[in-house]
Scaffold this motif. Structure first.
Motif, PDB file in Angstrom:
ATOM      1  N   GLU A 105      37.932  41.291  44.525  1.00  0.00           N
ATOM      2  CA  GLU A 105      37.586  42.026  45.838  1.00  0.00           C
ATOM      3  C   GLU A 105      36.378  41.260  46.369  1.00  0.00           C
ATOM      4  OE1 GLU A 105      37.431  46.223  45.367  1.00  0.00           O
ATOM      5  OE2 GLU A 105      39.550  46.327  44.672  1.00  0.00           O
ATOM      6  N   VAL A 106      36.669  40.955  47.729  1.00  0.00           N
ATOM      7  CA  VAL A 106      35.486  39.918  48.418  1.00  0.00           C
ATOM      8  C   VAL A 106      35.069  40.953  49.668  1.00  0.00           C
ATOM      9  CG1 VAL A 106      34.846  38.359  49.659  1.00  0.00           C
ATOM     10  CG2 VAL A 106      36.286  37.992  47.389  1.00  0.00           C
ATOM     11  N   ILE A 107      34.074  41.548  49.750  1.00  0.00           N
ATOM     12  CA  ILE A 107      33.534  42.211  50.945  1.00  0.00           C
ATOM     13  C   ILE A 107      32.662  41.528  51.722  1.00  0.00           C
ATOM     14  CG2 ILE A 107      32.006  44.324  51.645  1.00  0.00           C
ATOM     15  CD1 ILE A 107      32.987  45.410  48.783  1.00  0.00           C
ATOM     16  N   VAL A 108      32.940  41.322  52.932  1.00  0.00           N
ATOM     17  CA  VAL A 108      32.427  40.305  53.816  1.00  0.00           C
ATOM     18  C   VAL A 108      31.227  41.179  54.610  1.00  0.00           C
ATOM     19  CG1 VAL A 108      32.434  38.992  56.058  1.00  0.00           C
ATOM     20  CG2 VAL A 108      34.294  38.860  54.158  1.00  0.00           C
ATOM     21  N   GLU A 109      30.072  41.012  54.585  1.00  0.00           N
ATOM     22  CA  GLU A 109      29.060  41.595  55.075  1.00  0.00           C
ATOM     23  C   GLU A 109      28.238  40.778  56.386  1.00  0.00           C
ATOM     24  OE1 GLU A 109      26.189  42.605  51.836  1.00  0.00           O
ATOM     25  OE2 GLU A 109      27.544  44.404  51.274  1.00  0.00           O
ATOM     26  N   PRO A 110      27.884  41.371  57.327  1.00  0.00           N
ATOM     27  CA  PRO A 110      27.387  40.742  58.496  1.00  0.00           C
ATOM     28  C   PRO A 110      25.786  40.431  57.917  1.00  0.00           C
ATOM     29  CG  PRO A 110      28.103  42.674  59.121  1.00  0.00           C
ATOM     30  CD  PRO A 110      28.261  42.843  57.857  1.00  0.00           C
ATOM     31  N   GLN A 111      25.438  39.114  57.998  1.00  0.00           N
ATOM     32  CA  GLN A 111      24.224  38.580  57.765  1.00  0.00           C
ATOM     33  C   GLN A 111      23.196  38.274  58.861  1.00  0.00           C
ATOM     34  OE1 GLN A 111      24.032  38.894  54.420  1.00  0.00           O
ATOM     35  NE2 GLN A 111      21.805  38.230  54.110  1.00  0.00           N
ATOM     36  N   ARG A 168      50.969  37.245  40.026  1.00  0.00           N
ATOM     37  CA  ARG A 168      50.496  38.508  41.058  1.00  0.00           C
ATOM     38  C   ARG A 168      50.265  39.646  39.799  1.00  0.00           C
ATOM     39  NH1 ARG A 168      49.917  38.793  45.953  1.00  0.00           N
ATOM     40  NH2 ARG A 168      49.988  41.015  45.683  1.00  0.00           N
ATOM     41  N   PRO A 169      49.257  40.481  39.984  1.00  0.00           N
ATOM     42  CA  PRO A 169      49.158  41.658  39.114  1.00  0.00           C
ATOM     43  C   PRO A 169      50.237  42.587  39.407  1.00  0.00           C
ATOM     44  CG  PRO A 169      47.385  41.898  40.772  1.00  0.00           C
ATOM     45  CD  PRO A 169      48.101  40.259  40.954  1.00  0.00           C
ATOM     46  N   ALA A 170      50.723  43.638  38.491  1.00  0.00           N
ATOM     47  CA  ALA A 170      51.708  44.500  38.425  1.00  0.00           C
ATOM     48  C   ALA A 170      51.375  45.458  39.799  1.00  0.00           C
ATOM     49  CB  ALA A 170      51.696  45.248  37.340  1.00  0.00           C
ATOM     50  N   SER A 171      50.141  45.682  40.141  1.00  0.00           N
ATOM     51  CA  SER A 171      49.926  46.490  41.263  1.00  0.00           C
ATOM     52  C   SER A 171      48.665  45.883  41.851  1.00  0.00           C
ATOM     53  CB  SER A 171      49.394  47.956  40.855  1.00  0.00           C
ATOM     54  OG  SER A 171      48.238  48.115  39.847  1.00  0.00           O
ATOM     55  N   MET A 172      48.504  46.409  43.421  1.00  0.00           N
ATOM     56  CA  MET A 172      47.441  45.579  44.036  1.00  0.00           C
ATOM     57  C   MET A 172      46.171  46.533  43.673  1.00  0.00           C
ATOM     58  SD  MET A 172      48.239  43.179  45.847  1.00  0.00           S
ATOM     59  CE  MET A 172      47.137  43.161  47.228  1.00  0.00           C
ATOM     60  N   PRO A 173      45.250  45.485  43.325  1.00  0.00           N
ATOM     61  CA  PRO A 173      43.787  46.158  43.199  1.00  0.00           C
ATOM     62  C   PRO A 173      43.335  46.667  44.774  1.00  0.00           C
ATOM     63  CG  PRO A 173      43.933  43.929  42.470  1.00  0.00           C
ATOM     64  CD  PRO A 173      45.313  44.190  43.185  1.00  0.00           C
ATOM     65  N   GLY A 174      42.461  47.606  44.389  1.00  0.00           N
ATOM     66  CA  GLY A 174      41.941  48.022  45.859  1.00  0.00           C
ATOM     67  C   GLY A 174      42.439  49.208  46.019  1.00  0.00           C
ATOM     68  N   GLU A 175      43.955  49.491  45.665  1.00  0.00           N
ATOM     69  CA  GLU A 175      44.556  50.673  45.775  1.00  0.00           C
ATOM     70  C   GLU A 175      44.321  51.533  44.666  1.00  0.00           C
ATOM     71  OE1 GLU A 175      48.435  49.393  46.845  1.00  0.00           O
ATOM     72  OE2 GLU A 175      47.789  47.984  48.283  1.00  0.00           O
ATOM     73  N   PRO A 176      43.515  52.500  44.791  1.00  0.00           N
ATOM     74  CA  PRO A 176      43.032  53.143  43.432  1.00  0.00           C
ATOM     75  C   PRO A 176      44.305  54.216  42.991  1.00  0.00           C
ATOM     76  CG  PRO A 176      41.645  53.943  45.417  1.00  0.00           C
ATOM     77  CD  PRO A 176      42.449  52.683  45.709  1.00  0.00           C
ATOM     78  N   ALA A 177      44.152  54.486  41.833  1.00  0.00           N
ATOM     79  CA  ALA A 177      45.387  55.541  41.583  1.00  0.00           C
ATOM     80  C   ALA A 177      45.161  56.867  42.097  1.00  0.00           C
ATOM     81  CB  ALA A 177      45.516  55.509  39.837  1.00  0.00           C
ATOM     82  N   VAL A 178      43.710  56.927  41.937  1.00  0.00           N
ATOM     83  CA  VAL A 178      43.235  58.405  42.411  1.00  0.00           C
ATOM     84  C   VAL A 178      42.446  58.257  43.836  1.00  0.00           C
ATOM     85  CG1 VAL A 178      41.706  60.286  41.998  1.00  0.00           C
ATOM     86  CG2 VAL A 178      42.400  59.186  40.066  1.00  0.00           C
ATOM     87  N   SER A 179      43.157  59.119  44.710  1.00  0.00           N
ATOM     88  CA  SER A 179      42.665  59.197  46.117  1.00  0.00           C
ATOM     89  C   SER A 179      41.069  59.363  46.349  1.00  0.00           C
ATOM     90  CB  SER A 179      43.474  60.074  46.809  1.00  0.00           C
ATOM     91  OG  SER A 179      42.984  60.256  48.232  1.00  0.00           O
ATOM     92  N   GLY A 180      40.352  58.424  46.764  1.00  0.00           N
ATOM     93  CA  GLY A 180      38.844  58.640  46.951  1.00  0.00           C
ATOM     94  C   GLY A 180      38.309  58.201  45.845  1.00  0.00           C
ATOM     95  N   ALA A 181      38.942  57.278  44.728  1.00  0.00           N
ATOM     96  CA  ALA A 181      38.093  56.511  43.842  1.00  0.00           C
ATOM     97  C   ALA A 181      37.551  55.310  44.383  1.00  0.00           C
ATOM     98  CB  ALA A 181      39.123  56.323  42.792  1.00  0.00           C
ATOM     99  N   ILE A 182      36.440  54.982  43.665  1.00  0.00           N
ATOM    100  CA  ILE A 182      35.510  53.866  44.132  1.00  0.00           C
ATOM    101  C   ILE A 182      35.681  52.948  42.793  1.00  0.00           C
ATOM    102  CG2 ILE A 182      33.527  52.736  44.543  1.00  0.00           C
ATOM    103  CD1 ILE A 182      34.373  54.405  46.791  1.00  0.00           C
ATOM    104  N   ALA A 233      35.663  49.225  40.306  1.00  0.00           N
ATOM    105  CA  ALA A 233      35.258  47.967  40.316  1.00  0.00           C
ATOM    106  C   ALA A 233      35.665  46.768  41.087  1.00  0.00           C
ATOM    107  CB  ALA A 233      34.565  47.710  38.889  1.00  0.00           C
ATOM    108  N   PRO A 234      35.348  46.011  42.035  1.00  0.00           N
ATOM    109  CA  PRO A 234      35.730  44.883  42.456  1.00  0.00           C
ATOM    110  C   PRO A 234      36.021  43.818  41.365  1.00  0.00           C
ATOM    111  CG  PRO A 234      33.763  44.982  43.360  1.00  0.00           C
ATOM    112  CD  PRO A 234      33.919  46.051  42.322  1.00  0.00           C
ATOM    113  N   LEU A 235      35.055  43.776  40.287  1.00  0.00           N
ATOM    114  CA  LEU A 235      35.295  42.625  39.391  1.00  0.00           C
ATOM    115  C   LEU A 235      34.690  43.080  38.023  1.00  0.00           C
ATOM    116  CD1 LEU A 235      32.767  39.951  40.376  1.00  0.00           C
ATOM    117  CD2 LEU A 235      32.834  41.900  41.531  1.00  0.00           C
ATOM    118  N   PRO A 236      35.031  42.541  36.983  1.00  0.00           N
ATOM    119  CA  PRO A 236      34.389  42.986  35.852  1.00  0.00           C
ATOM    120  C   PRO A 236      32.663  42.558  35.800  1.00  0.00           C
ATOM    121  CG  PRO A 236      35.628  41.094  35.450  1.00  0.00           C
ATOM    122  CD  PRO A 236      35.862  41.301  36.652  1.00  0.00           C
ATOM    123  N   GLY A 237      32.040  43.606  35.204  1.00  0.00           N
ATOM    124  CA  GLY A 237      30.441  43.249  35.260  1.00  0.00           C
ATOM    125  C   GLY A 237      29.654  44.606  34.382  1.00  0.00           C
TER     126      GLY A 237
END
Length: 149
Positions: free
Chosen positions: A35-41, A67-81, A83-87
């Motif tokens: 997941e890529v988040i574009v931030e104004p600089q 393609r993955p089975a489900s789209m990332p960024g669409e959490p299973a739990v509403s309101g879940a934040i 991880a956009p990548l492993p780390g």
């Protein structure tokens, strides 16, 4: 869905992006989803969460990327934040019960020797923090839950 060739530190990658207008941008590289988040600089430009990207251009020859089975960024739990990548979680900026605003930093995730701030995409109240500093996380793992309010 479009494929792009991205050159990072002299290495060329084919990146599949479903929708450039969606936030965060979901990109698939060699079968791995980011997941890529574009931030104004400031007025000088835009900062992308792609380290040392030197060129981004449409790919002349699309490459088949699984393609993955489900789209990332669409959490299973509403309101879940999630991880956009492993780390590794290197900082927590909020705790359970805190009121947050859109764009507020929630935590910092270190991946590929880069600190990536994870910011809220909505306002609300932190109802649960599921990680701790030093914890390894996987892509899509729930970091915290946010309730509207």
């Amino acid at each position: 869905m479009a494929n792009y060739r991205v050159i990072v530190d002299g290495h060329e990658y084919v990146v599949e992006i479903a929708d450039l207008r969606r936030r965060p941008i979901v990109a698939t590289v060699d079968g791995e989803v980011f997941e890529v988040i574009v931030e104004p600089q400031g007025a000088a430009g835009v900062s992308l969460a792609v380290p040392a990207a030197t060129a981004i251009r449409p790919s002349a020859a699309p490459v088949e990327v699984p393609r993955p089975a489900s789209m990332p960024g669409e959490p299973a739990v509403s309101g879940a934040i999630t991880a956009p990548l492993p780390g590794t979680i290197v900082a927590l900026s909020v705790s359970s019960g805190d009121r947050i605003d859109v764009g507020q930093e929630l935590c910092v995730l270190e991946a590929m020797k880069m600190n990536n701030p994870i910011r809220s995409l909505r306002s609300g109240v932190v109802t649960e923090v599921s990680v701790s500093v030093g914890q390894q996380v996987q892509h899509g793992q729930t970091l915290m839950l946010i309730a509207e309010g």
